[in-house]
Design a protein around this motif. Structure first.
Motif, mmCIF file in Angstrom:
data_model
loop_
_atom_site.group_PDB
_atom_site.id
_atom_site.type_symbol
_atom_site.label_atom_id
_atom_site.label_comp_id
_atom_site.label_asym_id
_atom_site.label_seq_id
_atom_site.Cartn_x
_atom_site.Cartn_y
_atom_site.Cartn_z
ATOM 1 N N SER A 44 0.823 -1.213 0.000
ATOM 2 C CA SER A 44 0.000 0.000 0.000
ATOM 3 C C SER A 44 0.860 1.267 0.000
ATOM 4 N N ARG A 45 1.982 1.240 0.719
ATOM 5 C CA ARG A 45 2.865 2.417 0.720
ATOM 6 C C ARG A 45 3.498 2.635 -0.650
ATOM 7 N N ASP A 46 3.868 1.523 -1.290
ATOM 8 C CA ASP A 46 4.422 1.640 -2.643
ATOM 9 C C ASP A 46 3.399 2.255 -3.589
ATOM 10 N N ARG A 47 2.177 1.741 -3.542
ATOM 11 C CA ARG A 47 1.134 2.236 -4.447
ATOM 12 C C ARG A 47 0.862 3.715 -4.212
ATOM 13 N N ARG A 48 0.790 4.096 -2.945
ATOM 14 C CA ARG A 48 0.522 5.500 -2.620
ATOM 15 C C ARG A 48 1.665 6.394 -3.093
ATOM 16 N N ALA A 49 2.912 5.960 -2.872
ATOM 17 C CA ALA A 49 4.057 6.770 -3.270
ATOM 18 C C ALA A 49 4.121 6.929 -4.790
ATOM 19 N N VAL A 50 3.919 5.829 -5.516
ATOM 20 C CA VAL A 50 3.973 5.894 -6.974
ATOM 21 C C VAL A 50 2.855 6.791 -7.500
ATOM 22 N N ARG A 51 1.676 6.613 -6.956
ATOM 23 C CA ARG A 51 0.544 7.446 -7.385
ATOM 24 C C ARG A 51 0.844 8.926 -7.148
ATOM 25 N N ASP A 52 1.406 9.245 -5.988
ATOM 26 C CA ASP A 52 1.738 10.646 -5.696
ATOM 27 C C ASP A 52 2.762 11.178 -6.687
ATOM 28 N N HIS A 53 3.776 10.384 -7.004
ATOM 29 C CA HIS A 53 4.774 10.822 -7.991
ATOM 30 C C HIS A 53 4.108 11.102 -9.339
ATOM 31 N N VAL A 54 3.238 10.195 -9.756
ATOM 32 C CA VAL A 54 2.579 10.346 -11.055
ATOM 33 C C VAL A 54 1.769 11.640 -11.096
ATOM 34 N N TYR A 55 0.949 11.849 -10.080
ATOM 35 C CA TYR A 55 0.080 13.033 -10.120
ATOM 36 C C TYR A 55 0.850 14.324 -9.879
ATOM 37 N N ASP A 56 1.918 14.267 -9.116
ATOM 38 C CA ASP A 56 2.759 15.465 -8.966
ATOM 39 C C ASP A 56 3.369 15.861 -10.311
ATOM 40 N N ALA A 57 3.806 14.858 -11.078
ATOM 41 C CA ALA A 57 4.380 15.140 -12.393
ATOM 42 C C ALA A 57 3.319 15.649 -13.366
#
Length: 391
Positions: A44-57
Motif C-alpha cells: 500500500s505504501r508503494d502504491r501510494r508513493a507511486v501514485r503521488d509521484h505520477v500526479y505530482d508530475a
C-alpha cells in the motif's frame, strides 16, 4: 519497492498516460489501477508513493510531455530527493544527464492559455480538491447528516453543503449508504440553486448524465412535480436509477435521446417546461483539480466540436420553455468560448430572451452569467447563466 523502483514505476505509468491522453484512451486512475492489479508485490505504501509521484508530475506539466521520463525529470530537477533516485540501480531509472530535456512547468497548455476567462487564478486549477457533499432533503436535514459525519464542515452560504478533507471514503459511511448525502461539488450545487426549481414544476435536466444535478433538483422539488432526466448516452443515464432509488427520488422519469434527433423526442414538451437545465458537454477545464491529465487530452479541434455542440443543444432546448420559463446553461469549463461567448451567441440568435440576475453566495458576475473558480471560490470551475423566456 525501493525509492528508485517507485520512480521507475511512475515513469512507466506516465508513458502509458501520455499515450492514452493522445489517443483518447483510459483515464489515469484506470491505468494506475490496472498497473498495480498486475503487480501484487507492491504494498500500500508503494502504491501510494507511486501514485503521488505520477500526479505530482502531471500537475506540474501544462503541455503534454514527450515521455514519462521527461515528466519525471522535470519534477526531479525541482526536488533533489527525487533526483537522487535516478541512480541507475537494477530497478531504478538511469542517472539524469545535465543536458537531458525535461517537461517544462506550466498550469495551462500554451495554446489554451489565451482562451481562459480573465479572472481565473490559474495556480488554483491544479490543487487537490476536497470532498463536497449535498445533504438530501428528501431524507435528512443538514444536522442529521452532520451527526454521522463528524469530520464534515458546513460550507458558508450553501444550505445543504458539507465538506470533508480530500480523499475521505464517503461511500463507506452510513450517511451515504442510507441516501442522506450525495457527493457533489459546491459549485455544482450552486447551479442547482440557480435553477430555482420548486414543488409542482415541470423540470427537464437535458444533459443529465449520471444524474448528480437531477437528484439536487429532485430534492428542491420535494418529490412533487414532473422531473425528466434526458441524455443521449445510455450507459450514463443507466447509473441514475440506483442513485435515485437510494435517494428516495423515485418520481424522476428518464428519457434516452437519439443524438441529432433530440427535437422530435422532446416535441411533446414544447412550450410547457418551467425549467430546463443544460449542463452541456464541455472541455472540463474547471475540473482539472480532479482530472489533471485532462489538460493533455484537449485539442483545438475538440474544443471547436464542443462549442458547436453546446450551441446546438441550446437551440433545441429553447422551444421547450413555457413563457416565463427559465433556461439554465452551465459548463464545468473556464474558456470564454464555452461560457460568456456561448450565452451571448444564444441571446443574439434568439429574440424574446433575457439574462436573469443571480444573487448567489459564491462566484463573480461574468458577462450575462456567473463564474466560479477554485482560487476564488474553493469550488471546481464553472460558468452558468439563467435565461428567462419573456412572457
Amino acid at each position: 519497492m525501493t525509492p528508485s523502483a517507485r520512480i521507475q514505476a511512475a515513469i512507466d505509468l506516465l508513458d502509458a498516460i501520455i499515450v492514452s491522453a493522445r489517443d483518447g484512451g483510459p483515464a489515469a486512475d484506470t491505468l494506475i489501477a490496472r498497473y498495480f492489479k498486475a503487480r501484487r508485490y507492491a504494498g500500500s505504501r508503494d502504491r501510494r508513493a507511486v501514485r503521488d509521484h505520477v500526479y505530482d508530475a502531471i500537475r506540474r506539466a501544462g503541455d503534454r510531455p514527450d515521455s514519462g521520463r521527461a515528466a519525471m525529470v522535470g519534477l526531479a530537477r525541482e526536488r533533489p530527493e527525487l533526483a537522487a533516485c535516478f541512480d541507475g540501480s537494477a530497478h531504478g531509472p538511469a542517472p539524469i544527464d545535465p543536458d537531458e530535456p525535461a517537461a517544462p512547468a506550466g498550469g495551462v497548455p500554451a495554446w489554451l492559455a489565451p482562451l481562459i476567462a480573465a479572472p481565473v487564478e490559474q495556480d488554483g486549477l491544479l490543487g487537490r480538491a476536497p470532498v463536497d457533499l449535498r445533504v438530501n432533503r428528501l431524507k435528512a436535514t443538514l444536522g442529521d447528516a452532520a451527526l454521522l459525519l463528524p469530520d464534515a464542515a458546513a460550507i458558508t452560504g450553501l444550505p445543504d453543503a458539507l465538506r470533508l478533507p480530500e480523499g475521505s471514503p464517503v461511500e463507506q459511511s452510513e450517511a451515504w449508504k442510507k441516501g442522506l448525502v450525495e457527493v457533489q461539488d459546491a459549485g455544482s450545487q450552486m447551479i442547482a440553486l440557480a435553477c430555482d426549481a420548486k414543488p409542482g414544476m415541470t423540470v427537464v435536466d437535458l444533459c443529465a448524465g449520471a444524474g448528480g444535478k437531477t437528484l439536487a433538483l429532485a430534492a428542491a422539488m420535494a418529490g412533487k412535480g414532473a422531473l425528466i432526466a434526458a441524455d443521449a448516452i445510455r450507459s450514463r443515464l443507466a447509473r441514475l436509477g440506483p442513485r435515485a432509488e437510494r435517494a428516495g427520488a423515485t418520481f424522476i422519469e428518464t428519457l434516452l435521446l437519439d443524438q441529432g434527433h433530440e427535437a422530435g423526442a422532446l416535441a411533446s414538451l414544447g412550450g410547457q417546461v418551467d425549467v430546463v437545465l443544460v449542463d452541456a458537454p464541455c472541455s472540463g477545464t474547471g475540473t482539472w483539480r480532479r482530472n489533471p491529465e485532462a489538460r493533455w487530452r484537449l485539442t483545438p479541434a475538440r474544443l471547436d466540436r464542443l462549442v458547436a455542440e453546446q450551441a446546438r443543444i441550446l437551440d433545441f432546448a429553447a422551444p421547450l420553455l413555457a413563457p416565463g420559463g427559465t433556461l439554465v446553461y452551465a459548463t464545468c469549463a473556464l474558456t470564454e468560448r464555452e461560457g460568456r461567448d456561448q450565452v451571448d451567441g444564444f441571446l443574439t440568435r434568439h429574440a424574446g430572451w433575457a439574462a436573469l440576475p443571480l444573487n448567489l453566495p459564491l462566484g463573480r458576475a461574468h458577462g450575462a452569467g456567473v463564474l466560479l473558480t477554485p482560487g476564488h471560490d474553493g469550488t471546481d470551475g464553472f460558468f452558468f447563466a439563467a435565461l428567462r423566456r419573456t412572457p
